[in-house]
Scaffold this active site. Structure first.
Site, PDB file in Angstrom:
ATOM      1  N   LYS A 201      46.058  45.011  36.634  1.00 16.77           N
ATOM      2  CA  LYS A 201      45.028  46.017  36.906  1.00 16.77           C
ATOM      3  C   LYS A 201      43.897  45.415  37.734  1.00 16.77           C
ATOM      4  O   LYS A 201      43.278  46.121  38.555  1.00 16.77           O
ATOM      5  CB  LYS A 201      44.490  46.571  35.593  1.00 16.77           C
ATOM      6  CG  LYS A 201      45.502  47.364  34.775  1.00 16.77           C
ATOM      7  CD  LYS A 201      45.895  48.675  35.435  1.00 16.77           C
ATOM      8  CE  LYS A 201      44.861  49.745  35.217  1.00 16.77           C
ATOM      9  NZ  LYS A 201      45.326  51.073  35.707  1.00 16.77           N
TER      10      LYS A 201
ATOM     11  N   TYR B  37      49.037  42.943  31.884  1.00 19.45           N
ATOM     12  CA  TYR B  37      48.388  44.224  32.156  1.00 19.45           C
ATOM     13  C   TYR B  37      47.014  44.018  32.782  1.00 19.45           C
ATOM     14  O   TYR B  37      46.706  44.579  33.840  1.00 19.45           O
ATOM     15  CB  TYR B  37      48.271  45.035  30.866  1.00 19.45           C
ATOM     16  CG  TYR B  37      47.591  46.390  31.062  1.00 19.45           C
ATOM     17  CD1 TYR B  37      48.285  47.457  31.613  1.00 19.45           C
ATOM     18  CD2 TYR B  37      46.262  46.581  30.698  1.00 19.45           C
ATOM     19  CE1 TYR B  37      47.664  48.684  31.802  1.00 19.45           C
ATOM     20  CE2 TYR B  37      45.640  47.796  30.866  1.00 19.45           C
ATOM     21  CZ  TYR B  37      46.349  48.847  31.421  1.00 19.45           C
ATOM     22  OH  TYR B  37      45.725  50.063  31.608  1.00 19.45           O
TER      23      TYR B  37
END
Length: 480
Positions: free
Chosen positions: A162, A158
């Protein structure tokens, strides 16, 4: 910035990807309140707990997949500003679904950027994360000058995804429109702290659920570890201010918008120890923060154990029957390592000042959870389930099933306690009858105290007996 509260909103069309989520729905409703001509909530889901509020508020709810260019192009047509909130893999077992995380967070962001370019969208506000610069190393009062955390050192996909996506968004700043009408796409990134508020659906429900099951058995890290949190209303305000900071048609301020190409850390501005922050919430639902503490190093070892187990279960991570892992390495870093950031840049350039204090925000959150707990089925911890259900199974085995070697001690103990097999069978039958009577009584009592959950009370009490019934009796006394 010295703009009116509706600058760049009145008469404009907005698209909020992930618009049916907790933050997305709050943002959509605030845009409507401020006079937006049209607000489109774009989400993969057909509905969410906020769907009715959005529809009643005049928001257009459009179902589509951020990973499908055609869906993104359709919803962005005619839009003036896009808030890109859609993401995947923030916490729990979703963090381990590497392919889906990259598909949504990186490919989906590329689709948004390309469709903004094709449709002549002028403003794009991207919701990023602290994790683009944080990866487990202490940060005290950091700022936007910090370098991105090395992508090959991220412990979860994640944060890595990002980071890639944010850099793509910021490097796309100033990109001319494909329509050749002189318009440019101006972009910025908002990096929020851990988000909380009434209805938050990722962090707090998992924490409360684990606490009620008795699975929050220790704190992590030292007592002086501090992290940031942000109340949903403060985050929504920051997002709207960021969209204003991308306006390029303010009289007397022509040229590069002040927020163009810039990242901003956003929080309540009050770093706090996570366990002390959630203590009032847990107490309000009948739980508490444990006294025992596990060092960050030992917590990481435990987290890596769960990471290994769930990595073996990768093909089933999307299945609802597979429970969330107890803890993962990235989650240990978030609560066990100090990392908080300055709001100076957001205050100076965007005019961001939190309007809701942490005390006010937590009070609103506690009120929501107290009401939610009243509507839900109360229940004992997992230890009561293991004792009651496991005890009844072992009693049934000792009374009726043939002896097997692994459970030979159960037969010996039951005969020692009850003297004969016939007595063991009688005890099992009596215990079963008591459970049935308690379940029937729970059903009748719940009809008066908690009618919407009467059937659930019956089955839970049938399994647990008085371990369950006592919660219902306690609720009935409160009602009286």
């Amino acid at each position: 910035m010295h703009l009116s509260e509706n600058e760049g909103i009145e008469g404009n069309v907005f698209v909020v990807t992930g618009g049916l989520g907790f933050v997305g729905a709050a943002l959509c409703l605030e845009l409507v309140r401020r006079g937006a001509r049209e607000v489109r909530a774009f989400d993969l889901r057909q509905s969410s707990p906020w769907s009715l509020d959005l529809q009643n508020g005049g928001v257009r709810c459009i179902q589509g997949d951020i990973c499908q260019r055609a869906d993104v192009g359709r919803v962005l047509r005619g839009a003036d500003c896009v808030f890109h909130l859609a993401a995947f893999g923030m916490s729990g077992k979703e963090m381990l679904q590497v392919g889906r995380v990259d598909e949504v967070n990186i490919s989906g962001t590329c689709n948004v950027l390309d469709m903004c370019h094709e449709n002549g969208v002028r403003r794009l506000v991207y919701v990023s994360t602290y994790n683009v610069v944080f990866g487990g190393k202490e940060i005290v009062n950091g700022n936007e000058a910090l370098q991105y955390f090395p992508v090959d050192e991220h412990v979860d996909p994640y944060g890595r995804s990002k980071s890639f996506a944010e850099q793509l968004v910021l490097k796309s700043n100033g990109r001319p429109s494909k329509k050749k009408n002189g318009a440019r796409l101006y972009t910025c990134a908002i990096r929020p702290a851990a988000i909380y508020g009434p209805g938050e659906e990722r962090h707090l429900p998992r924490i409360v659920s684990m606490a009620k099951w008795g699975l929050v058995v220790f704190k992590m890290g030292k007592a002086n570890v501090k992290t940031d949190w942000v109340f949903v209303d403060n985050l929504v305000l920051a997002l709207i201010l960021a969209s204003m900071g991308l306006l390029d048609d303010i009289p007397g301020k022509e040229g590069q918008p002040i927020a163009a190409g810039q990242p901003y850390f956003i929080s309540d501005g009050s770093p706090v120890n996570t366990f002390e922050f959630i203590r009032p919430l847990l107490r309000s639902v009948g739980c508490d923060v444990p006294n025992s503490t596990l060092s960050t190093q030992h917590a990481l070892k435990l987290a890596r154990f769960f990471l290994a187990i769930y990595s073996l279960l990768y093909p089933w991570l999307h299945c609802s029957w597979l429970p969330q892992p107890f803890i993962l390495p990235a989650e240990v870093h978030k609560v066990g390592v100090t990392h908080y950031f300055s709001l100076l840049k957001a205050k100076t350039e965007l005019g961001y000042v939190p309007t809701v204090t942490p005390q006010e925000g937590m009070a609103a959150t506690i009120s929501y959870w107290q009401e939610r707990v009243r509507e839900e089925l109360d229940g004992p911890t997992i230890y009561s389930w293991l004792f009651a259900v496991g005890g009844m199974f072992l009693l049934f085995y000792a009374a009726w099933l043939p002896v097997v070697w692994p459970l030979y001690g159960v037969n010996v103990l039951s005969l020692f306690l009850f003297r004969s097999l016939w007595n063991v069978q009688v005890v099992f039958c009596v215990a079963t009858a008591i459970h049935i009577c308690e379940a029937v009584y729970a059903w009748y009592l719940a009809k008066r105290v908690d009618p919407s959950n009467s059937r659930a009370w019956f089955w839970q009490t049938l399994a647990l007996g008085f371990f369950s019934l006592r919660y219902l009796i306690k609720r009935s006394r409160k009602g009286d």
